[in-house]
Write a protein that holds these residues in place. Structure first.
Motif, PDB file in Angstrom:
ATOM      1  N   GLU A 146       0.805  -1.219   0.000  1.00 37.03           N
ATOM      2  CA  GLU A 146       0.000   0.000   0.000  1.00 37.03           C
ATOM      3  C   GLU A 146       0.843   1.277   0.000  1.00 37.03           C
ATOM      4  O   GLU A 146       0.294   2.374   0.134  1.00 37.03           O
ATOM      5  N   MET A 147       2.150   1.124  -0.141  1.00 28.16           N
ATOM      6  CA  MET A 147       3.045   2.266  -0.136  1.00 28.16           C
ATOM      7  C   MET A 147       3.801   2.346  -1.461  1.00 28.16           C
ATOM      8  O   MET A 147       4.147   1.312  -2.051  1.00 28.16           O
ATOM      9  N   PRO A 148       4.098   3.561  -1.941  1.00 27.13           N
ATOM     10  CA  PRO A 148       4.828   3.676  -3.204  1.00 27.13           C
ATOM     11  C   PRO A 148       6.136   2.893  -3.235  1.00 27.13           C
ATOM     12  O   PRO A 148       6.461   2.258  -4.241  1.00 27.13           O
ATOM     13  N   LEU A 149       6.885   2.905  -2.124  1.00 26.41           N
ATOM     14  CA  LEU A 149       8.138   2.154  -2.105  1.00 26.41           C
ATOM     15  C   LEU A 149       7.916   0.655  -2.237  1.00 26.41           C
ATOM     16  O   LEU A 149       8.749  -0.062  -2.802  1.00 26.41           O
ATOM     17  N   ALA A 150       6.806   0.163  -1.707  1.00 25.02           N
ATOM     18  CA  ALA A 150       6.504  -1.255  -1.857  1.00 25.02           C
ATOM     19  C   ALA A 150       6.277  -1.609  -3.323  1.00 25.02           C
ATOM     20  O   ALA A 150       6.686  -2.690  -3.783  1.00 25.02           O
ATOM     21  N   ILE A 151       5.647  -0.705  -4.061  1.00 29.80           N
ATOM     22  CA  ILE A 151       5.436  -0.956  -5.486  1.00 29.80           C
ATOM     23  C   ILE A 151       6.771  -0.979  -6.224  1.00 29.80           C
ATOM     24  O   ILE A 151       7.030  -1.848  -7.066  1.00 29.80           O
ATOM     25  N   VAL A 152       7.629  -0.036  -5.896  1.00 31.19           N
ATOM     26  CA  VAL A 152       8.962   0.005  -6.513  1.00 31.19           C
ATOM     27  C   VAL A 152       9.733  -1.279  -6.218  1.00 31.19           C
ATOM     28  O   VAL A 152      10.468  -1.792  -7.066  1.00 31.19           O
ATOM     29  N   ASN A 153       9.532  -1.839  -5.022  1.00 29.18           N
ATOM     30  CA  ASN A 153      10.310  -2.991  -4.561  1.00 29.18           C
ATOM     31  C   ASN A 153       9.552  -4.313  -4.635  1.00 29.18           C
ATOM     32  O   ASN A 153       9.953  -5.291  -3.990  1.00 29.18           O
ATOM     33  N   LEU A 154       8.483  -4.380  -5.422  1.00 25.83           N
ATOM     34  CA  LEU A 154       7.630  -5.571  -5.419  1.00 25.83           C
ATOM     35  C   LEU A 154       8.402  -6.868  -5.664  1.00 25.83           C
ATOM     36  O   LEU A 154       8.208  -7.862  -4.957  1.00 25.83           O
ATOM     37  N   GLY A 155       9.241  -6.879  -6.673  1.00 30.62           N
ATOM     38  CA  GLY A 155       9.971  -8.100  -6.989  1.00 30.62           C
ATOM     39  C   GLY A 155      10.871  -8.552  -5.860  1.00 30.62           C
ATOM     40  O   GLY A 155      10.906  -9.737  -5.515  1.00 30.62           O
ATOM     41  N   ALA A 156      11.593  -7.606  -5.268  1.00 36.82           N
ATOM     42  CA  ALA A 156      12.505  -7.947  -4.173  1.00 36.82           C
ATOM     43  C   ALA A 156      11.750  -8.418  -2.939  1.00 36.82           C
ATOM     44  O   ALA A 156      12.196  -9.330  -2.237  1.00 36.82           O
ATOM     45  N   ILE A 157      10.608  -7.801  -2.672  1.00 32.91           N
ATOM     46  CA  ILE A 157       9.796  -8.231  -1.529  1.00 32.91           C
ATOM     47  C   ILE A 157       9.294  -9.652  -1.752  1.00 32.91           C
ATOM     48  O   ILE A 157       9.419 -10.525  -0.885  1.00 32.91           O
ATOM     49  N   ALA A 158       8.734  -9.921  -2.922  1.00 32.38           N
ATOM     50  CA  ALA A 158       8.211 -11.257  -3.218  1.00 32.38           C
ATOM     51  C   ALA A 158       9.311 -12.310  -3.177  1.00 32.38           C
ATOM     52  O   ALA A 158       9.078 -13.451  -2.735  1.00 32.38           O
ATOM     53  N   ALA A 159      10.514 -11.923  -3.598  1.00 32.94           N
ATOM     54  CA  ALA A 159      11.626 -12.883  -3.653  1.00 32.94           C
ATOM     55  C   ALA A 159      12.034 -13.402  -2.285  1.00 32.94           C
ATOM     56  O   ALA A 159      12.703 -14.438  -2.189  1.00 32.94           O
ATOM     57  N   THR A 160      11.637 -12.721  -1.214  1.00 32.53           N
ATOM     58  CA  THR A 160      11.965 -13.213   0.123  1.00 32.53           C
ATOM     59  C   THR A 160      11.085 -14.390   0.519  1.00 32.53           C
ATOM     60  O   THR A 160      11.395 -15.113   1.474  1.00 32.53           O
ATOM     61  N   GLY A 161       9.979 -14.607  -0.199  1.00 33.00           N
ATOM     62  CA  GLY A 161       9.003 -15.615   0.205  1.00 33.00           C
ATOM     63  C   GLY A 161       9.556 -16.996   0.479  1.00 33.00           C
ATOM     64  O   GLY A 161       9.274 -17.585   1.530  1.00 33.00           O
ATOM     65  N   PRO A 162      10.356 -17.568  -0.426  1.00 26.74           N
ATOM     66  CA  PRO A 162      10.836 -18.927  -0.196  1.00 26.74           C
ATOM     67  C   PRO A 162      11.717 -19.087   1.043  1.00 26.74           C
ATOM     68  O   PRO A 162      11.874 -20.211   1.537  1.00 26.74           O
ATOM     69  N   ASP A 163      12.285 -18.003   1.555  1.00 24.22           N
ATOM     70  CA  ASP A 163      13.226 -18.096   2.679  1.00 24.22           C
ATOM     71  C   ASP A 163      12.721 -17.430   3.956  1.00 24.22           C
ATOM     72  O   ASP A 163      13.467 -17.338   4.938  1.00 24.22           O
ATOM     73  N   THR A 164      11.474 -16.946   3.962  1.00 28.16           N
ATOM     74  CA  THR A 164      10.931 -16.268   5.136  1.00 28.16           C
ATOM     75  C   THR A 164       9.524 -16.790   5.424  1.00 28.16           C
ATOM     76  O   THR A 164       9.063 -17.743   4.794  1.00 28.16           O
ATOM     77  N   ARG A 165       8.822 -16.130   6.334  1.00 29.53           N
ATOM     78  CA  ARG A 165       7.439 -16.500   6.652  1.00 29.53           C
ATOM     79  C   ARG A 165       6.427 -15.908   5.662  1.00 29.53           C
ATOM     80  O   ARG A 165       5.242 -16.167   5.775  1.00 29.53           O
ATOM     81  N   LEU A 166       6.894 -15.095   4.720  1.00 39.19           N
ATOM     82  CA  LEU A 166       5.983 -14.413   3.810  1.00 39.19           C
ATOM     83  C   LEU A 166       5.243 -15.414   2.926  1.00 39.19           C
ATOM     84  O   LEU A 166       5.860 -16.234   2.242  1.00 39.19           O
ATOM     85  N   THR A 167       3.894 -15.333   2.921  1.00 45.22           N
ATOM     86  CA  THR A 167       3.091 -16.204   2.073  1.00 45.22           C
ATOM     87  C   THR A 167       2.089 -15.451   1.213  1.00 45.22           C
ATOM     88  O   THR A 167       1.575 -16.026   0.250  1.00 45.22           O
ATOM     89  N   SER A 168       1.784 -14.190   1.544  1.00 44.07           N
ATOM     90  CA  SER A 168       0.683 -13.519   0.856  1.00 44.07           C
ATOM     91  C   SER A 168       0.905 -12.015   0.757  1.00 44.07           C
ATOM     92  O   SER A 168       1.450 -11.396   1.671  1.00 44.07           O
ATOM     93  N   PHE A 169       0.447 -11.464  -0.365  1.00 42.37           N
ATOM     94  CA  PHE A 169       0.311 -10.019  -0.549  1.00 42.37           C
ATOM     95  C   PHE A 169      -1.159  -9.649  -0.371  1.00 42.37           C
ATOM     96  O   PHE A 169      -2.047 -10.368  -0.847  1.00 42.37           O
ATOM     97  N   VAL A 170      -1.415  -8.518   0.268  1.00 41.62           N
ATOM     98  CA  VAL A 170      -2.756  -7.939   0.326  1.00 41.62           C
ATOM     99  C   VAL A 170      -2.642  -6.505  -0.183  1.00 41.62           C
ATOM    100  O   VAL A 170      -1.920  -5.689   0.399  1.00 41.62           O
ATOM    101  N   MET A 171      -3.346  -6.196  -1.255  1.00 43.18           N
ATOM    102  CA  MET A 171      -3.251  -4.869  -1.833  1.00 43.18           C
ATOM    103  C   MET A 171      -4.079  -3.875  -1.026  1.00 43.18           C
ATOM    104  O   MET A 171      -5.167  -4.203  -0.539  1.00 43.18           O
ATOM    105  N   GLY A 172      -3.543  -2.654  -0.887  1.00 42.40           N
ATOM    106  CA  GLY A 172      -4.234  -1.600  -0.150  1.00 42.40           C
ATOM    107  C   GLY A 172      -4.274  -0.318  -0.963  1.00 42.40           C
ATOM    108  O   GLY A 172      -3.425   0.567  -0.812  1.00 42.40           O
TER     109      GLY A 172
END
Length: 292
Positions: A129-155
């Motif tokens: 929901e933040m502009p920086l998150a949009i800029v960094n979408l790929g890098a954020i998603a790439a953490t998924g396999p190695d962290t607890r991240l499982t889902s995006f929720v758009m705001g």
């Protein structure tokens, strides 16, 4: 292709955790996911009470097969650390963290989850929901396999505000496509933003169909009246289920053992389609199990 969880998330309903009547009502609602909200829907002087209410609700065992998520307050707030700790201790299926900015945020939150939740029960959902998150979408998603991240929720409400833009969904079309691509590249689920007018079922249906066409798993909701529409539109349709079952049967047929490409109902069908078919059928079966 990474596996996506087949757990249904067609309808993800926000419920203000400061409202005990709302929490009680949620026990009987047919939403796939209940999000106990400690953030936007709760005034500062009610934050601690809302936290206690949400954690008690999760521990109660009275919400059946619904997925239970706690939306905690952001990392920059004085409530974040205790929200995260208590949500983990309650046994919530996930914590939804607002205002994620970058991959480092995911790493830090995931490490805290590891400290508080040794059994790795609680996953991490990230609000985009933040502009920086949009800029960094790929890098954020790439953490998924190695962290607890499982889902995006758009705001999109907050994103429009941060952009100094009108809340016109058409301006978010590129973001929606980009977010789905990033999520799917790394095996994440993705939930569409809320539709603000709960008295406009036609508008809600349009948004659900648009999001479903783009590949979203479901929609976040603000009112119980929106559940039926989301559940109906984001469920696999009977025709699609039949096609998927035919693909699965063809690839399982011993006659086709070892083949990577088949013709099924007159269409060229590859292993990619086989994996997609299994995903769709698994989701349909999970939806049917919720109704039992």
């Amino acid at each position: 292709m990474l596996n996506i969880s087949p757990r249904p998330r067609r309808s993800c309903l926000y419920m203000p955790a400061s409202n005990m009547r709302a929490l009680e009502k949620a026990k009987s609602l047919p939403a796939d996911t209940i999000i106990f909200d400690l953030e936007d829907a709760v005034a500062p002087d009610a934050k601690e009470e809302a936290r206690a209410n949400a954690c008690d609700a999760v521990r109660s065992g009275e919400y059946g097969k619904r997925e239970l998520v706690v939306r905690i307050n952001g990392m920059e707030t004085p409530w974040f650390a205790e929200d995260l700790s208590q949500a983990c201790l309650s046994g919530a299926d996930a914590v939804l963290v607002p205002k994620i900015l970058n991959a480092g945020d995911i790493g830090r939150i995931s490490s805290l989850l590891d400290e508080h939740d040794k059994d790795a029960k609680t996953s991490l959902w990230a609000m985009i929901e933040m502009p920086l998150a949009i800029v960094n979408l790929g890098a954020i998603a790439a953490t998924g396999p190695d962290t607890r991240l499982t889902s995006f929720v758009m705001g999109f409400n907050d994103l429009a505000k941060e952009m100094h833009a009108e809340h016109d969904r058409t301006i978010f079309a590129p973001v929606m496509t980009q977010a789905v691509i990033a999520a799917r590249a790394y095996g994440l689920n993705i939930i569409d933003s809320v539709y603000n007018d709960f008295n406009d079922p036609d508008g809600l249906e349009r948004e659900c169909r648009e999001a479903g066409k783009l590949g979203f798993d479901g929609k976040s909701l603000i009112h119980p009246a929106q559940i039926e529409t989301a559940n109906r539109i984001f469920a696999p349709q009977p025709e699609a289920i039949g096609e998927a079952q035919a693909i699965i049967a063809a690839f399982k047929d011993p006659v086709n053992a070892g083949k990577g490409v088949l013709v099924v109902d007159g269409k060229m069908t590859e292993l990619l389609h086989y994996r997609q078919a299994k995903q769709l059928v698994a989701t349909a079966e999970a939806i049917a199990a919720l109704a039992k």
